[in-house]
Motif scaffolding. Structure first.
Motif, PDB file in Angstrom:
ATOM      1  N   ILE A 254     -33.297  29.220  38.509  1.00  0.00           N
ATOM      2  CA  ILE A 254     -32.551  27.996  38.204  1.00  0.00           C
ATOM      3  C   ILE A 254     -33.393  26.773  38.520  1.00  0.00           C
ATOM      4  O   ILE A 254     -33.500  25.843  37.702  1.00  0.00           O
ATOM      5  CB  ILE A 254     -31.263  27.931  39.044  1.00  0.00           C
ATOM      6  CG1 ILE A 254     -30.393  29.149  38.804  1.00  0.00           C
ATOM      7  CG2 ILE A 254     -30.494  26.647  38.727  1.00  0.00           C
ATOM      8  CD1 ILE A 254     -29.759  29.194  37.465  1.00  0.00           C
TER       9      ILE A 254
ATOM     10  N   ALA B 142     -36.094  26.530  35.865  1.00  0.00           N
ATOM     11  CA  ALA B 142     -35.611  26.103  34.550  1.00  0.00           C
ATOM     12  C   ALA B 142     -35.203  24.635  34.578  1.00  0.00           C
ATOM     13  O   ALA B 142     -35.404  23.900  33.602  1.00  0.00           O
ATOM     14  CB  ALA B 142     -34.433  26.976  34.122  1.00  0.00           C
ATOM     15  N   THR B 143     -34.639  24.213  35.684  1.00  0.00           N
ATOM     16  CA  THR B 143     -34.249  22.809  35.804  1.00  0.00           C
ATOM     17  C   THR B 143     -35.481  21.902  35.828  1.00  0.00           C
ATOM     18  O   THR B 143     -35.510  20.851  35.178  1.00  0.00           O
ATOM     19  CB  THR B 143     -33.405  22.604  37.078  1.00  0.00           C
ATOM     20  OG1 THR B 143     -32.317  23.523  37.067  1.00  0.00           O
ATOM     21  CG2 THR B 143     -32.859  21.177  37.146  1.00  0.00           C
TER      22      THR B 143
ATOM     23  N   GLN C  85     -36.643  21.405  32.380  1.00  0.00           N
ATOM     24  CA  GLN C  85     -35.855  20.421  31.632  1.00  0.00           C
ATOM     25  C   GLN C  85     -36.281  19.000  31.983  1.00  0.00           C
ATOM     26  O   GLN C  85     -36.395  18.137  31.107  1.00  0.00           O
ATOM     27  CB  GLN C  85     -34.368  20.602  31.930  1.00  0.00           C
ATOM     28  CG  GLN C  85     -33.804  21.900  31.377  1.00  0.00           C
ATOM     29  CD  GLN C  85     -32.312  22.012  31.605  1.00  0.00           C
ATOM     30  OE1 GLN C  85     -31.818  21.695  32.698  1.00  0.00           O
ATOM     31  NE2 GLN C  85     -31.591  22.471  30.605  1.00  0.00           N
TER      32      GLN C  85
ATOM     33  N   HIS D 197     -39.546  18.201  30.334  1.00  0.00           N
ATOM     34  CA  HIS D 197     -39.309  17.880  28.923  1.00  0.00           C
ATOM     35  C   HIS D 197     -38.839  16.452  28.766  1.00  0.00           C
ATOM     36  O   HIS D 197     -39.375  15.686  27.953  1.00  0.00           O
ATOM     37  CB  HIS D 197     -38.247  18.810  28.326  1.00  0.00           C
ATOM     38  CG  HIS D 197     -38.772  20.144  27.916  1.00  0.00           C
ATOM     39  ND1 HIS D 197     -38.085  21.310  28.141  1.00  0.00           N
ATOM     40  CD2 HIS D 197     -39.910  20.498  27.300  1.00  0.00           C
ATOM     41  CE1 HIS D 197     -38.785  22.341  27.677  1.00  0.00           C
ATOM     42  NE2 HIS D 197     -39.901  21.861  27.162  1.00  0.00           N
TER      43      HIS D 197
ATOM     44  N   THR E 188     -36.295  30.518  27.968  1.00  0.00           N
ATOM     45  CA  THR E 188     -36.604  29.090  28.111  1.00  0.00           C
ATOM     46  C   THR E 188     -37.707  28.747  27.120  1.00  0.00           C
ATOM     47  O   THR E 188     -38.320  29.635  26.495  1.00  0.00           O
ATOM     48  CB  THR E 188     -37.102  28.769  29.535  1.00  0.00           C
ATOM     49  OG1 THR E 188     -38.198  29.623  29.837  1.00  0.00           O
ATOM     50  CG2 THR E 188     -35.995  28.967  30.555  1.00  0.00           C
ATOM     51  N   TYR E 189     -37.988  27.437  27.000  1.00  0.00           N
ATOM     52  CA  TYR E 189     -39.064  27.011  26.108  1.00  0.00           C
ATOM     53  C   TYR E 189     -39.992  26.096  26.865  1.00  0.00           C
ATOM     54  O   TYR E 189     -39.567  25.022  27.283  1.00  0.00           O
ATOM     55  CB  TYR E 189     -38.505  26.289  24.888  1.00  0.00           C
ATOM     56  CG  TYR E 189     -39.581  25.871  23.919  1.00  0.00           C
ATOM     57  CD1 TYR E 189     -40.202  26.813  23.104  1.00  0.00           C
ATOM     58  CD2 TYR E 189     -39.976  24.540  23.838  1.00  0.00           C
ATOM     59  CE1 TYR E 189     -41.197  26.437  22.234  1.00  0.00           C
ATOM     60  CE2 TYR E 189     -40.982  24.152  22.970  1.00  0.00           C
ATOM     61  CZ  TYR E 189     -41.594  25.107  22.166  1.00  0.00           C
ATOM     62  OH  TYR E 189     -42.585  24.736  21.310  1.00  0.00           O
TER      63      TYR E 189
ATOM     64  N   GLN F 111     -35.807  31.235  19.304  1.00  0.00           N
ATOM     65  CA  GLN F 111     -37.233  31.500  19.487  1.00  0.00           C
ATOM     66  C   GLN F 111     -37.938  31.695  18.151  1.00  0.00           C
ATOM     67  O   GLN F 111     -39.035  31.191  17.933  1.00  0.00           O
ATOM     68  CB  GLN F 111     -37.426  32.753  20.362  1.00  0.00           C
ATOM     69  CG  GLN F 111     -36.981  32.544  21.793  1.00  0.00           C
ATOM     70  CD  GLN F 111     -37.265  33.754  22.658  1.00  0.00           C
ATOM     71  OE1 GLN F 111     -37.036  34.882  22.238  1.00  0.00           O
ATOM     72  NE2 GLN F 111     -37.748  33.524  23.860  1.00  0.00           N
TER      73      GLN F 111
ATOM     74  N   HIS G 159     -38.369  28.379  16.474  1.00  0.00           N
ATOM     75  CA  HIS G 159     -39.518  27.690  17.065  1.00  0.00           C
ATOM     76  C   HIS G 159     -40.823  28.195  16.483  1.00  0.00           C
ATOM     77  O   HIS G 159     -41.662  27.431  16.043  1.00  0.00           O
ATOM     78  CB  HIS G 159     -39.551  27.892  18.588  1.00  0.00           C
ATOM     79  CG  HIS G 159     -38.646  26.972  19.334  1.00  0.00           C
ATOM     80  ND1 HIS G 159     -37.903  27.382  20.418  1.00  0.00           N
ATOM     81  CD2 HIS G 159     -38.345  25.668  19.157  1.00  0.00           C
ATOM     82  CE1 HIS G 159     -37.187  26.372  20.870  1.00  0.00           C
ATOM     83  NE2 HIS G 159     -37.434  25.314  20.129  1.00  0.00           N
TER      84      HIS G 159
ATOM     85  N   PHE H  38     -25.190  31.949  30.601  1.00  0.00           N
ATOM     86  CA  PHE H  38     -25.993  31.444  31.671  1.00  0.00           C
ATOM     87  C   PHE H  38     -27.243  30.853  31.059  1.00  0.00           C
ATOM     88  O   PHE H  38     -27.769  29.847  31.495  1.00  0.00           O
ATOM     89  CB  PHE H  38     -26.365  32.648  32.530  1.00  0.00           C
ATOM     90  CG  PHE H  38     -26.629  32.281  33.924  1.00  0.00           C
ATOM     91  CD1 PHE H  38     -25.693  31.555  34.648  1.00  0.00           C
ATOM     92  CD2 PHE H  38     -27.815  32.655  34.531  1.00  0.00           C
ATOM     93  CE1 PHE H  38     -25.947  31.219  35.956  1.00  0.00           C
ATOM     94  CE2 PHE H  38     -28.051  32.317  35.836  1.00  0.00           C
ATOM     95  CZ  PHE H  38     -27.115  31.601  36.547  1.00  0.00           C
ATOM     96  N   ILE H  39     -27.680  31.519  30.001  1.00  0.00           N
ATOM     97  CA  ILE H  39     -28.900  31.136  29.341  1.00  0.00           C
ATOM     98  C   ILE H  39     -28.726  29.795  28.629  1.00  0.00           C
ATOM     99  O   ILE H  39     -29.606  28.937  28.666  1.00  0.00           O
ATOM    100  CB  ILE H  39     -29.281  32.207  28.295  1.00  0.00           C
ATOM    101  CG1 ILE H  39     -29.531  33.538  29.001  1.00  0.00           C
ATOM    102  CG2 ILE H  39     -30.492  31.782  27.505  1.00  0.00           C
ATOM    103  CD1 ILE H  39     -29.800  34.679  28.035  1.00  0.00           C
TER     104      ILE H  39
ATOM    105  N   PHE I 213     -30.076  26.466  29.587  1.00  0.00           N
ATOM    106  CA  PHE I 213     -31.500  26.348  29.889  1.00  0.00           C
ATOM    107  C   PHE I 213     -32.417  26.606  28.695  1.00  0.00           C
ATOM    108  O   PHE I 213     -33.630  26.595  28.826  1.00  0.00           O
ATOM    109  CB  PHE I 213     -31.869  27.292  31.035  1.00  0.00           C
ATOM    110  CG  PHE I 213     -31.201  26.927  32.326  1.00  0.00           C
ATOM    111  CD1 PHE I 213     -31.680  25.874  33.093  1.00  0.00           C
ATOM    112  CD2 PHE I 213     -30.080  27.599  32.761  1.00  0.00           C
ATOM    113  CE1 PHE I 213     -31.060  25.519  34.280  1.00  0.00           C
ATOM    114  CE2 PHE I 213     -29.449  27.248  33.950  1.00  0.00           C
ATOM    115  CZ  PHE I 213     -29.937  26.207  34.709  1.00  0.00           C
ATOM    116  N   THR I 214     -31.849  26.854  27.530  1.00  0.00           N
ATOM    117  CA  THR I 214     -32.712  26.990  26.352  1.00  0.00           C
ATOM    118  C   THR I 214     -33.180  25.605  25.941  1.00  0.00           C
ATOM    119  O   THR I 214     -32.705  24.593  26.465  1.00  0.00           O
ATOM    120  CB  THR I 214     -31.946  27.640  25.179  1.00  0.00           C
ATOM    121  OG1 THR I 214     -30.777  26.848  24.928  1.00  0.00           O
ATOM    122  CG2 THR I 214     -31.557  29.056  25.483  1.00  0.00           C
ATOM    123  N   TYR I 215     -34.130  25.582  24.970  1.00  0.00           N
ATOM    124  CA  TYR I 215     -34.586  24.280  24.484  1.00  0.00           C
ATOM    125  C   TYR I 215     -34.505  24.247  22.975  1.00  0.00           C
ATOM    126  O   TYR I 215     -35.194  25.025  22.329  1.00  0.00           O
ATOM    127  CB  TYR I 215     -36.028  24.013  24.940  1.00  0.00           C
ATOM    128  CG  TYR I 215     -36.537  22.684  24.474  1.00  0.00           C
ATOM    129  CD1 TYR I 215     -36.113  21.510  25.087  1.00  0.00           C
ATOM    130  CD2 TYR I 215     -37.425  22.597  23.397  1.00  0.00           C
ATOM    131  CE1 TYR I 215     -36.570  20.282  24.647  1.00  0.00           C
ATOM    132  CE2 TYR I 215     -37.883  21.368  22.959  1.00  0.00           C
ATOM    133  CZ  TYR I 215     -37.448  20.211  23.590  1.00  0.00           C
ATOM    134  OH  TYR I 215     -37.887  18.988  23.159  1.00  0.00           O
TER     135      TYR I 215
END
Lengths: 340, 340
Positions: free
Chosen positions: A254, A257-258, A261, A264, A288-289, B261, B264, B283-284, B287-289
């Motif tokens: 977490i 991932a935060t 962000q 970004h 994540t990206y 993904q 992207h 949950f995901i 946090f994705t982008y």
DNA sequence: AATTCAACCGAAAACGTTTTCGTGTTGATA
DNA sequence: TATCAACACGAAAACGTTTTCGGTTGAATT
């Protein structure tokens, strides 16, 4: 709601004794073939199954083990449970799961409940509040009552029992070392307050790695997240330093991932401007990206190992059985959030 | 391993009967104050707690409920468990969790085990294999044995009992409708094979929404993911159509994140070129982008409601108790992966 | 002095099972 | 005809608890 069939009812049906029925169902040679067969047929027809409670009471064991975890909505703990369950089932045990919700009181309550005959042994990952308070009396009580206990992940030095931990020190070292070796000059860490043992130990690995590279440890690079307040703003502080880190090691997914962000939002490129590395067995990391490089924890293995230790203790005849501490190795799952 | 203290041992200590000890500990006026006090002191000193097994056997109830879920390493199920647990504890019940691992056989085994006196009632989310085979005999058996059953999330029409489901039809409709209203002309769906009831129903919501907008349903826009094979390549097929969709509704988080993904990788912008919308309590998504717009499922609420229904049935005196099906509303959690 | 009544405690059943030991019947043998 | 083994089954204890129903004291009342 026709109530369940019992030995007594079968006995009455055929006008024989309960013992006869019991023996017949166990194919005892003491009972004549004729009686045996008709009793077995009758029992099968009514789906007779011995009452577990009665068996447990008589045998003084339940073939059930209890697990107390801080929370279940947590990928790592889910994995551990999954491992425990598999190993338990393989050995004819069932699993009873209780949640402490990080509360000391609920941990104690759950343990007292489980200890009153319901389970043969208990697996615990200690709640944060218990760690904070240093209140271990319930564990010692359990042990002196002769109920086998295994601690996993969050353990306590003062309690004498089998333990399974991940190699948090090694993992912290591994992560930090990787960042340094791949060009990071200024590595920060996002960790927990020191009373959370795993966070503390991972931080020690971080410090150890820095020292090995003759890098001085900057206090401002160590952020201890207080989860009772907003995580986002606490992490943001790292990006407002005069000397913004070019590498971040986060002790969980977490935080990592935060941090991503925030990077970004601030127009930083990952991993070119800043590398980010997490610690987990998680779920988010792959999505994540860019995808997140992490220290993998192997929760399944931990669960299996913990259950294995419990089984060992349950099965031992040895009067002076020796307790063990098993360390689960970590390794790096390299993805895209770090330079290579 | 000094074995646990029992009424019998206390009785022997003071040379009184077991009944006297039992009454003394319950502060009965039948026992003289003197005897009462010394017995209570002794019991407290040795941490006497009545043996649960004996109590359960005598009372013919265990104040424990069983839960069988397909897997635990799954955010939605974790949330449901969490809700079940809270509601159960509030009402003095404990929770025993078993995993079917999507296997019919294990589901049956777990149920038989739980049914033999260990629990007062059972909550089940049906395994995929059971849904596939249509083998419901174990549920009917349980009900005819008089053990209350509640099905949640994955339910079965043919079984008469309390049920809790999410509004999959409404959710599918809501999601698809949102995409259309916000400019998507060509909406595809990533779903499961039809034997997974929730996937099938969400797909029906999708079709309903399309029809309401007089959009013809393209078979090529409906991808049914076979989880035994590679997810990534199956989803990729969508991006190789002559007419690439400008909106994707995925019936779960993984499919949605994977689609992201792929987008992207192919240089598509989200949401400008393609909107993506998931279905989950997950949950995901956060946090994705970019962060993922989803249909929220409220797993906690489902767990609480399911437990509530079970409690109702356990507590009713009513001879002809009527079963209910509770539908949990879904709503849209709008994030960044869809146009607004 | 006989009766009543409280105060205090024990015996026993019940929950459902397993297992040890005992007992009655049968048929064969001495 | 008495003895004995084999056979087939029952009684009872044990696991630990709660609760109902008595039973025994001693003191108070008639």
């Amino acid at each position: 709601m026709k109530s369940k069939i019992t030995l007594k009812k079968i006995a009455k049906e055929f006008d024989v004794s309960i013992s006869t029925v019991s023996k017949a169902l166990k194919d005892s040679h003491e009972i004549s073939e004729e009686v045996r067969e008709k009793i077995k047929a009758f029992a099968a027809y009514y789906h007779y199954k011995p009452n577990s409670l009665a068996l447990n009471l008589r045998n003084q064991k339940t073939k059930t083990i209890g697990v107390i975890i801080p929370e279940i909505v947590h990928h790592f703990f889910s994995k551990v449970i999954s491992g425990i369950e598999r190993m338990a089932n393989q050995n004819g045990y069932n699993v009873m799961i209780c949640l402490s919700n990080e509360s000391h009181e609920k941990e104690v309550l759950n343990m007292e409940m489980l200890a009153n005959g319901i389970v043969d042994g208990i697996l615990v990952s200690v709640s944060k509040e218990t760690e904070e308070k240093g209140a271990y009396h319930h564990f010692k009580q359990l042990i002196s009552d002769g109920i086998p206990l295994v601690l996993f992940d969050r353990v306590i030095d003062e309690v004498q029992c089998n333990k399974v931990i991940v190699d948090d020190l090694g993992g912290g070292h591994l992560a930090t070392n990787y960042l340094i070796k791949h060009g990071c000059k200024n590595v920060a860490i996002l960790t927990t307050p020191d009373h959370v043992s795993v966070g503390k130990t991972r931080k020690e690995g971080y410090i150890q790695a820095l020292k090995e590279h003759q890098i001085t440890v900057e206090a401002s690079n160590i952020i201890k997240i207080n989860e009772k307040e907003d995580i986002y703003t606490q992490i943001e502080a790292l990006f407002e330093l005069s000397n913004i880190p070019d590498g971040i090691f986060a002790v969980n997914e977490i935080y990592a991932a935060t941090a991503m962000q925030i990077a970004h939002k601030r127009g930083l490129n990952i991993p070119e401007d800043i590398s980010i590395l997490g610690f987990t067995d998680g779920f988010i990391s792959a999505f994540t990206y860019p995808t997140l490089t992490t220290v993998a924890q192997h929760g399944n293995t931990m669960g299996e190992k913990a259950m294995q230790l419990l089984l060992d203790e349950l099965n031992t005849q040895d009067a002076d059985y020796k307790h063990n501490t098993v360390v689960i190795n970590t390794d790096l799952k390299i993805r895209e959030s770090t330079k290579n």
